[in-house]
Design a protein around this motif. Structure first.
Motif, PDB file in Angstrom:
ATOM      1  N   ARG A   1      -4.803  -0.477  -3.603  1.00  0.00           N
ATOM      2  CA  ARG A   1      -3.595   0.281  -3.951  1.00  0.00           C
ATOM      3  C   ARG A   1      -3.790   1.763  -3.629  1.00  0.00           C
ATOM      4  O   ARG A   1      -2.909   2.407  -3.055  1.00  0.00           O
TER       5      ARG A   1
ATOM      6  N   GLU B   1       7.779   3.398  -5.707  1.00  0.00           N
ATOM      7  CA  GLU B   1       7.936   2.101  -6.374  1.00  0.00           C
ATOM      8  C   GLU B   1       8.162   0.944  -5.389  1.00  0.00           C
ATOM      9  O   GLU B   1       7.563  -0.114  -5.492  1.00  0.00           O
ATOM     10  N   GLU B   2       9.004   1.232  -4.418  1.00  0.00           N
ATOM     11  CA  GLU B   2       9.370   0.189  -3.470  1.00  0.00           C
ATOM     12  C   GLU B   2       8.148  -0.260  -2.670  1.00  0.00           C
ATOM     13  O   GLU B   2       7.911  -1.447  -2.460  1.00  0.00           O
ATOM     14  N   LYS B   3       7.359   0.752  -2.265  1.00  0.00           N
ATOM     15  CA  LYS B   3       6.158   0.440  -1.495  1.00  0.00           C
ATOM     16  C   LYS B   3       5.175  -0.357  -2.332  1.00  0.00           C
ATOM     17  O   LYS B   3       4.474  -1.235  -1.836  1.00  0.00           O
TER      18      LYS B   3
ATOM     19  N   ARG C   1       5.917  -2.435  -4.715  1.00  0.00           N
ATOM     20  CA  ARG C   1       6.405  -3.822  -4.820  1.00  0.00           C
ATOM     21  C   ARG C   1       6.051  -4.600  -3.548  1.00  0.00           C
ATOM     22  O   ARG C   1       5.543  -5.706  -3.602  1.00  0.00           O
ATOM     23  N   SER C   2       6.297  -3.959  -2.417  1.00  0.00           N
ATOM     24  CA  SER C   2       6.020  -4.665  -1.172  1.00  0.00           C
ATOM     25  C   SER C   2       4.511  -4.833  -0.972  1.00  0.00           C
ATOM     26  O   SER C   2       4.063  -5.760  -0.317  1.00  0.00           O
ATOM     27  N   PHE C   3       3.749  -3.922  -1.581  1.00  0.00           N
ATOM     28  CA  PHE C   3       2.290  -4.027  -1.527  1.00  0.00           C
ATOM     29  C   PHE C   3       1.835  -5.352  -2.125  1.00  0.00           C
ATOM     30  O   PHE C   3       1.036  -6.075  -1.535  1.00  0.00           O
ATOM     31  N   ARG C   4       2.371  -5.687  -3.303  1.00  0.00           N
ATOM     32  CA  ARG C   4       1.955  -6.927  -3.983  1.00  0.00           C
ATOM     33  C   ARG C   4       2.294  -8.143  -3.134  1.00  0.00           C
ATOM     34  O   ARG C   4       1.507  -9.063  -3.000  1.00  0.00           O
ATOM     35  N   LYS C   5       3.503  -8.096  -2.560  1.00  0.00           N
ATOM     36  CA  LYS C   5       3.964  -9.214  -1.759  1.00  0.00           C
ATOM     37  C   LYS C   5       3.088  -9.390  -0.515  1.00  0.00           C
ATOM     38  O   LYS C   5       2.662 -10.492  -0.182  1.00  0.00           O
ATOM     39  N   GLU C   6       2.802  -8.260   0.096  1.00  0.00           N
ATOM     40  CA  GLU C   6       2.008  -8.296   1.307  1.00  0.00           C
ATOM     41  C   GLU C   6       0.583  -8.763   1.016  1.00  0.00           C
ATOM     42  O   GLU C   6      -0.003  -9.551   1.763  1.00  0.00           O
TER      43      GLU C   6
ATOM     44  N   LYS D   1      -0.393 -10.723  -1.236  1.00  0.00           N
ATOM     45  CA  LYS D   1      -0.377 -12.167  -1.467  1.00  0.00           C
ATOM     46  C   LYS D   1      -0.401 -12.926  -0.132  1.00  0.00           C
ATOM     47  O   LYS D   1      -1.158 -13.878   0.050  1.00  0.00           O
ATOM     48  N   SER D   2       0.414 -12.477   0.801  1.00  0.00           N
ATOM     49  CA  SER D   2       0.475 -13.188   2.081  1.00  0.00           C
ATOM     50  C   SER D   2      -0.823 -13.013   2.873  1.00  0.00           C
ATOM     51  O   SER D   2      -1.255 -13.914   3.591  1.00  0.00           O
TER      52      SER D   2
END
Lengths: 257, 435
Positions: free
Chosen positions: A106, A117-119, A121-126, A128-129
């Motif tokens: 992070r 904040e948006e970044k 959120r996308s950090f967590r998603k990314e 995971k993938s």
């Protein structure tokens, strides 16, 4: 490829460690999207070159030039080089006890891309993938960075970082060493999936086998601090069959004679 | 009552009078205090040749004529709360103590209904004499040491905490000790009943650096059989304060005692923390996070004394040093001949952030039996430059890299703490790093 510009260029780089010259004038040009391999026996200066380019304080670049996307790397410290788009996957990644993989990533992502904040959120998603891509268990996120990791886990974490930080130029220092055949395949897939057609990858390796998965456009052979030979992918296979000895300058002369 | 005595070394030059607290003072308490008073005056200064006092000059804790201080006697009753400090619903019990002014204690309904006794210590010994007389001075008695004797004779504020058998408190007990300059003599007596379970936070915080005070604190904890007690000693006094503090715990059969020492304040801190593993199967885990900067000197001693067999002790002490900060850590493991099959571990790590800091680490092992498992280790040195490079190569600045590594260094220790307080310690570490 011909119309692509040079992304990464090093000119006559000399590197000293504790006063001893270990890299004695290396030059290299990589276009965006290209993969190059530097091969060579132990002690040829491959890792020293990699560390010096990334800005390790113990490796002094005594002369030469290095440009990434037109920016002079040698005027920057290690932090700035990273933010400019350079990435080094370590041969021996360091353990940072008490710092979780998630927090570490992070902070690194925030340094590179900013931390709204948006970044986040996308950090967590990314993340995971990328875990899925590298077949990493979710529990990885809460473990301490490289602390008690197996050799294979450390290498996966390096490539995970590459995937997340999206460098323009990635130098992979013996990322294949210590990996079994399954891990090598997974890590190689990760490298191939992470590097876009715009990015360059420089593979530093002793062995040919990773080049079966990550196909290089060019292969350079380094010996005694210099690139002694450059060629296409076939050169790697030739080295695998014949070893490095035939390429030593004094032996080469004998062959010719 | 006519209780008075002229005594001591001081008698040769300056006779001093040992006074009763008041006419209600029980005889046993007067005698105990008097014994402490005599020991304090008669005993020599601790020798600088023993490890315990090699790194701190004991003369800084000597009080020349303590009797001259009119506030010095333990005459502080439990006062009603005057709106100064409010109990929070984060705590089961809340104590606020401004050394010589007042001591406030409050409990939640569960604690009160369950039979918890929580009050200022002087009220406790008058109202619960059979309880207090059985324990007070039992672990740090009148002859324990010169400064512990002074404390026993003249403590001027204290708490009594009694948790009944089988009582479980989910929320921590929080004690805020706030010295107000001059001399503060704090005392804490904790009696944990059989199978009880709770966390106690003992927080020493100074408000400012004006002048600086002298603080002498003694804590006695009786952890009953099968109890689970967690004790957090949070020392964040003002930068001019000097503190000497002794904590002694007696861990009963199959009990589990966990102590955390967080040391950040004071110009000089001399802390002596020890657990006696008295009951078979007792386990003690002690951890520390110490940070000295400026010209601070931290001198922490820990002791694990295995008296019974099948006991376990583990010690993990982390020290961070910056500027001209100094730390001396001494750790004793003593295993008695009769105490078979014990496990004892001790580890002290020192991180020195710049040249000019100083760290000492002295393990002391006194092991009388060979049927044990015991390890100890110490490290000291600067942050590994390769670790910094690794983080910088990921875009961390140098300062972010140092912060991350130091936070990680203490994180493994903070896992044992209640979240509220581990956060405060993290903040304190960050504050010192940035200053």
């Amino acid at each position: 490829m011909a119309d692509k510009k040079i992304l990464f260029s090093i000119r006559d780089i000399h590197v000293s460690v504790e006063g001893k010259e270990v890299v004695k004038g290396v030059s290299l040009d990589m276009q965006g999207g290209e993969k190059h391999a530097i091969m060579g026996p132990n002690g040829s200066g491959k890792s020293s070159l990699a560390n010096a380019l990334a800005g390790h304080p113990n490796y002094t670049i005594t002369s030469g030039e290095a440009f990434l996307d037109g920016k002079n790397l040698l005027e920057m410290d290690a932090t700035a080089r990273s933010l400019a788009g350079l990435f080094l996957a370590f041969q021996y990644p360091l353990a940072i006890p008490g710092v979780t993989v998630a927090n570490f990533l992070r902070t690194a992502m925030k340094a590179k891309f900013g931390g709204d904040e948006e970044k986040l959120r996308s950090f967590r998603k990314e993340l995971k993938s990328r875990f899925e891509l590298l077949e990493i268990d979710n529990s990885f996120a809460t473990r301490y960075v490289n602390d008690g990791f197996s050799g294979g886990e450390k290498k996966r974490l390096e490539i995970l970082q590459m995937a997340m930080l999206k460098p323009k130029v990635a130098i992979l220092d013996e990322t294949d060493s210590g990996l079994d055949i399954d891990a090598l395949r997974i890590v190689s897939n990760g490298i191939n999936a992470s590097a876009t057609s715009e990015d360059s990858v420089l593979l530093v390796t002793h062995y040919q086998r990773i080049l079966n998965y990550v196909k290089p456009d060019k292969v350079h052979v380094m010996m005694d601090g210099k690139i002694v030979h450059s060629g296409g992918p076939d050169l790697a296979r030739q080295l695998e069959d014949q070893g490095y000895d035939w390429m030593k300058p004094d032996n080469a002369e004998k062959v010719e004679a | 009552m006519g209780k008075s005595i002229t005594l001591g070394a001081g008698a040769k030059t300056n006779p001093v009078e040992f006074r009763a607290v008041d006419k209600h003072e029980p005889d046993w308490f007067y005698d105990l205090r008097k014994a402490g008073w005599e020991f304090y005056h008669d005993s020599p200064l601790p020798s600088r040749t023993v490890h315990l006092w090699r790194y701190t000059d004991p003369s800084m804790f000597v009080v020349e004529r303590p009797e001259d201080s009119k506030h010095i006697l333990p005459v502080i009753p439990d006062k009603s709360l005057t709106g100064k400090r409010k109990m929070s619903d984060r705590y089961s019990c809340f104590g606020y103590n401004q050394s010589d002014r007042q001591t406030v204690t409050q409990m939640d309904d569960k604690s009160r209904g369950g039979g918890v006794i929580f009050k200022d210590l002087y009220s406790g010994l008058r109202e619960n004499p059979e309880l207090v007389s059985g324990y007070l001075g039992g672990l740090a008695g009148y002859d324990f040491g010169k400064f512990e004797a002074l404390n026993l004779a003249l403590w001027n504020s204290g708490y009594l905490v009694y948790i009944p058998d089988n009582m479980i408190l989910e929320k921590p007990i929080y004690l805020h000790r706030q010295p107000t300059g001059g001399l503060s003599l704090f005392r804490l007596l904790v009696i944990a009943g059989m199978n009880s379970e709770f966390t106690l936070v003992d927080d020493y915080s100074g408000q400012d650096d004006r002048g600086g005070g002298l603080i002498n604190s003694v804590v006695e904890i009786f952890a009953g059989d099968v109890s689970k007690v967690r004790y957090v000693n949070f020392q964040r006094l003002g930068n001019a304060d000097k503190i000497s503090m002794t904590v002694r715990t007696k861990a009963g059969r199959d009990s589990e005692f966990k102590a955390v020492y967080a040391g950040f304040g004071g110009s000089s801190a001399k802390i002596n923390a020890g657990t006696v593993l008295a009951g078979r199967g007792a386990a003690s885990k002690m951890s520390g996070v110490i940070f000295a900067d400026g010209k601070q000197r931290m001198d922490y001693h820990t002791g694990h004394h295995h008296v019974s067999g099948d006991t376990y002790s583990d010690l993990d002490f982390k020290v961070i040093l910056k500027d001209k900060g100094k730390s001396a850590y001494t750790g004793l493991i003593r295993i008695e001949k009769e105490a078979l099959n014990c496990n004892a571990y001790q580890e002290n790590r020192n991180l020195m952030l710049n040249p000019g800091t100083k760290a000492e680490s002295i393990p002391e092992l006194e092991i009388m039996t060979d049927q044990v498992s015991c390890t100890h280790g110490a490290t000291m040195g600067p942050i590994d430059q390769d670790m910094i490079f690794y983080l910088k190569s990921r875009g961390f600045t140098e300062a972010e890299a140092v912060m991350t590594i130091v936070e990680g260094f203490v994180e493994t220790t903070l896992k044992n703490m209640p979240e509220d307080f581990s956060r405060e310690i993290r903040e304190k570490v960050a504050e010192k790093l940035e200053s």
